[in-house]
Scaffold this active site. Structure first.
Site, mmCIF file in Angstrom:
data_model
loop_
_atom_site.group_PDB
_atom_site.id
_atom_site.type_symbol
_atom_site.label_atom_id
_atom_site.label_comp_id
_atom_site.label_asym_id
_atom_site.label_seq_id
_atom_site.Cartn_x
_atom_site.Cartn_y
_atom_site.Cartn_z
ATOM 1 N N GLU A 56 -74.172 15.015 -59.547
ATOM 2 C CA GLU A 56 -75.271 15.665 -58.708
ATOM 3 C C GLU A 56 -75.492 17.196 -59.167
ATOM 4 O O GLU A 56 -76.524 17.882 -58.984
ATOM 5 C CB GLU A 56 -74.668 15.700 -57.078
ATOM 6 C CG GLU A 56 -73.558 16.803 -56.594
ATOM 7 C CD GLU A 56 -72.169 16.354 -57.668
ATOM 8 O OE1 GLU A 56 -72.036 15.386 -57.909
ATOM 9 O OE2 GLU A 56 -71.528 17.350 -57.676
ATOM 10 N N ARG A 74 -75.741 18.571 -61.950
ATOM 11 C CA ARG A 74 -76.914 18.698 -62.760
ATOM 12 C C ARG A 74 -78.307 18.612 -61.971
ATOM 13 O O ARG A 74 -79.160 19.441 -62.618
ATOM 14 C CB ARG A 74 -76.893 17.637 -63.922
ATOM 15 C CG ARG A 74 -77.008 16.339 -63.618
ATOM 16 C CD ARG A 74 -76.411 15.112 -64.550
ATOM 17 N NE ARG A 74 -75.014 15.312 -64.581
ATOM 18 C CZ ARG A 74 -74.304 14.448 -65.293
ATOM 19 N NH1 ARG A 74 -74.824 13.690 -66.241
ATOM 20 N NH2 ARG A 74 -73.053 14.695 -65.526
ATOM 21 N N LYS A 77 -67.077 8.789 -54.346
ATOM 22 C CA LYS A 77 -65.657 8.779 -55.135
ATOM 23 C C LYS A 77 -64.455 8.196 -54.511
ATOM 24 O O LYS A 77 -64.507 7.964 -53.202
ATOM 25 C CB LYS A 77 -65.420 10.325 -55.136
ATOM 26 C CG LYS A 77 -66.244 11.246 -56.125
ATOM 27 C CD LYS A 77 -65.686 12.590 -56.224
ATOM 28 C CE LYS A 77 -66.272 13.691 -57.077
ATOM 29 N NZ LYS A 77 -66.381 13.424 -58.423
ATOM 30 N N ASP A 120 -65.711 22.459 -56.144
ATOM 31 C CA ASP A 120 -66.744 21.945 -56.750
ATOM 32 C C ASP A 120 -68.225 23.147 -56.710
ATOM 33 O O ASP A 120 -69.030 22.958 -57.375
ATOM 34 C CB ASP A 120 -67.565 20.701 -56.353
ATOM 35 C CG ASP A 120 -68.302 20.002 -57.568
ATOM 36 O OD1 ASP A 120 -68.152 20.185 -58.653
ATOM 37 O OD2 ASP A 120 -68.819 18.959 -57.326
#
Ligand code: BES
Ligand code: MN
Ligand code: ZN
Length: 495
Positions: free
Chosen positions: A348, A350, A276, A287
């Site tokens: 990531e 999923r 990112k 997250d």
């Protein structure tokens, strides 16, 4: 915060301040408002008649007792009376408690008024007051907020003491559990590693009487969870799978029925090799909010003791770039045997959920609700107001939306039908990103759906709703604990 309920003598409560609500357009002619009006020497009727106070949502006016020195009366605008339900009670109570705290009050009595059922009104008031006191100052050594409401009294005229007692207790449990989740979401990732998240879940489980099993990387490897494990290949921190189970003494669930809550616990998301940009990357400590929501919801469930069993699963990993990390174009085989082409290591969440939902089903889940800060795209679509919801069973999606309505949390459905092709891979069964950047939130859900077999499943994308960038009168900025109240309603609806 200590809370209790009373059913008479509101203005006589031995507290630093009294607080209540005024509805839009109200003239102040009810007994309670008249009493407060006379105690303040006519200030309530005066601010209403002058148009200074309209009763709009978010309004407040701090008044003084005429006789009792230093005594305060706070009125909160509550908007339309016809739209004043339990969620609005919680917001008003929270607004009042936060405002009075800032004035230095330590104890307060709150009269929610309105026509919400007494027990629910007491619960909502206490929950709102408890969540209003949460702040982000845990790691400050100076300038810590040293003020707090330590005594909260909720007044519901003529309510049965037993109703008040159960409501106050329920509200306290829910409020504390929401704050428990918010604390986890706020923790920095060097402190809240997957191992630490597992430890805290274990400790919580012990306290509230849930069983807790922590699967190690070796155990996950044995089960074939290569999708989840692929995410943490680049991390020094070993992945953990948290498995919490609540079993009621006497179940009212249909035989074989099991609801499971599954959360994304990416303790920090750098994006991995698909790194990112640096700016704003710090936000990716949250997250793991989906996972924190599951842990907080399970805490509340352990204490509220519903009559249906609930299974909570959190996949905890750290997504880092490294020589050992996954590459875009790697292929892994998930626990179900499906092969996944990893085209972007930043998709990531999923990958974690693929094995986590499959594991839930392996443990007997017949209904699965997963929650995750899954896509930036959901923020583009829905902003910060509604959580995106998608699923393979309209009944479950509808139940979740209905539970959200009761809890005051918005869920907005996006379609899956017709988009199935988005996650087909050229070389494996599925790929972990959609095509180009289109329908990103839907692609994320479709990918997870590939790993659900027979269970009814709903997916909540909380990327836009788990974190508030600015404070509100009733709550600080930062982690919101979104979805917990709705999930508890869903559990209640399943009883
Ligand atoms: N954790 C992010 C999603 C996210 C973005 C949450 C912003 C909160 C705020 C997720 O792992 C992610 O990086 N998703 C990618 C998916 C893409 C690579 C298909 C995204 O949204 O850009
Ligand atoms: Mn990511
Ligand atoms: Zn992520």
């Amino acid at each position: 915060m200590k809370s209790r309920g009373i059913n008479k003598n509101f203005s006589g409560a031995n507290v630093d301040a009294l607080a209540t609500v005024v509805f839009k357009g109200e003239k102040g002619s009810t007994a309670l408002l008249k009493e407060l009006d006379s105690l303040t020497g006519g200030q309530i009727s005066s601010i209403i008649s002058s148009g200074e106070f309209k009763g709009d949502k978010g309004e407040s006016a701090l008044l003084r007792f005429k006789a009792k020195k230093g005594g305060r009366v706070l009125v909160i605008g509550a908007g339309e009376k016809s739209e004043y339900g339990a969620p609005e009670v919680a917001i008003a109570a929270g607004h009042a408690a936060r405002k009075l705290r800032s004035c230095g009050a330590k104890s307060m009595a709150f009269a929610p008024r309105g026509s919400v059922d007494a027990s629910d009104a007491a619960a909502a008031s206490v929950q709102g007051a408890v969540t209003s006191q949460f702040d982000l100052d845990k790691y400050k050594t100076k300038d810590k907020i040293d003020k707090a409401i330590t005594n909260f009294v909720v007044y519901v005229d003529g309510a049965k003491p037993a109703q008040l007692k159960s409501g106050v207790e329920r509200g306290g449990i829910i409020g504390d559990s929401i704050n428990f989740t918010r604390d986890l979401a706020n923790e920095p990732p060097n402190i809240l590693t997957p191992t630490e998240m597992a430890k805290r879940s274990q400790k919580m489980a012990k306290e509230v009487g849930l069983t807790c099993q922590i699967l190690s990387e070796a155990q996950m490897k044995k089960l074939g969870m290569n999708s989840l494990l692929s995410v943490s290949l680049g991390s020094e921190q070993p992945a953990k799978l948290i498995v919490l189970k609540y079993t009621p003494k006497k179940s009212t669930a249909k035989k074989g029925e099991l609801l499971s809550l599954v959360g994304k616990g990416v303790m920090f998301d750098t994006g991995g090799i698909s790194l990112k940009p640096g700016e704003g990357m710090d936000a990716m400590k949250y997250d793991m909010s989906g996972g924190a929501t599951v842990v907080g919801a399970m805490r509340a469930i352990g204490m509220l003791k519903p009559t249906v069993p609930v299974l909570g699963i959190v996949g905890c990993v750290e997504n880092m770039p490294d020589g050992k990390a996954s590459r875009p174009s790697d292929v892994v085989t998930a626990m179900t045997g499906k092969t996944i082409e990893i085209l972007n290591t930043d998709a990531e969440g999923r990958l974690v959920l693929a094995d986590a939902v499959a594991y839930a089903e392996k443990q007997g889940a017949t209904r699965i609700v997963d929650m995750a800060t899954l896509t930036g795209a959901v923020v583009v679509a829905l902003g910060h107001l509604n959580t995106g919801i998608m699923g393979n069973d309209q009944g479950l999606v509808d139940d979740m939306i209905a539970a959200g309505k009761e809890a005051g949390e918005g869920f907005w459905q996006l379609p899956l039908e017709g988009y199935e092709g988005e996650v087909k891979s050229d070389i494996a069964d599925v790929k972990n990103v959609g095509t180009k950047r289109r329908a990103g939130t839907i692609a994320g859900a479709l990918f997870i759906q590939e790993f659900v077999d027979k269970a009814k499943w709903a997916h909540l994308d909380i990327a836009g709703t788990a974190w508030a960038d600015s404070p509100q009168p009733h709550q600080s900025k930062g982690p919101t604990g979104v979805a917990i109240r709705s999930l508890l309603k869903l559990v209640e609806m399943s009883e």
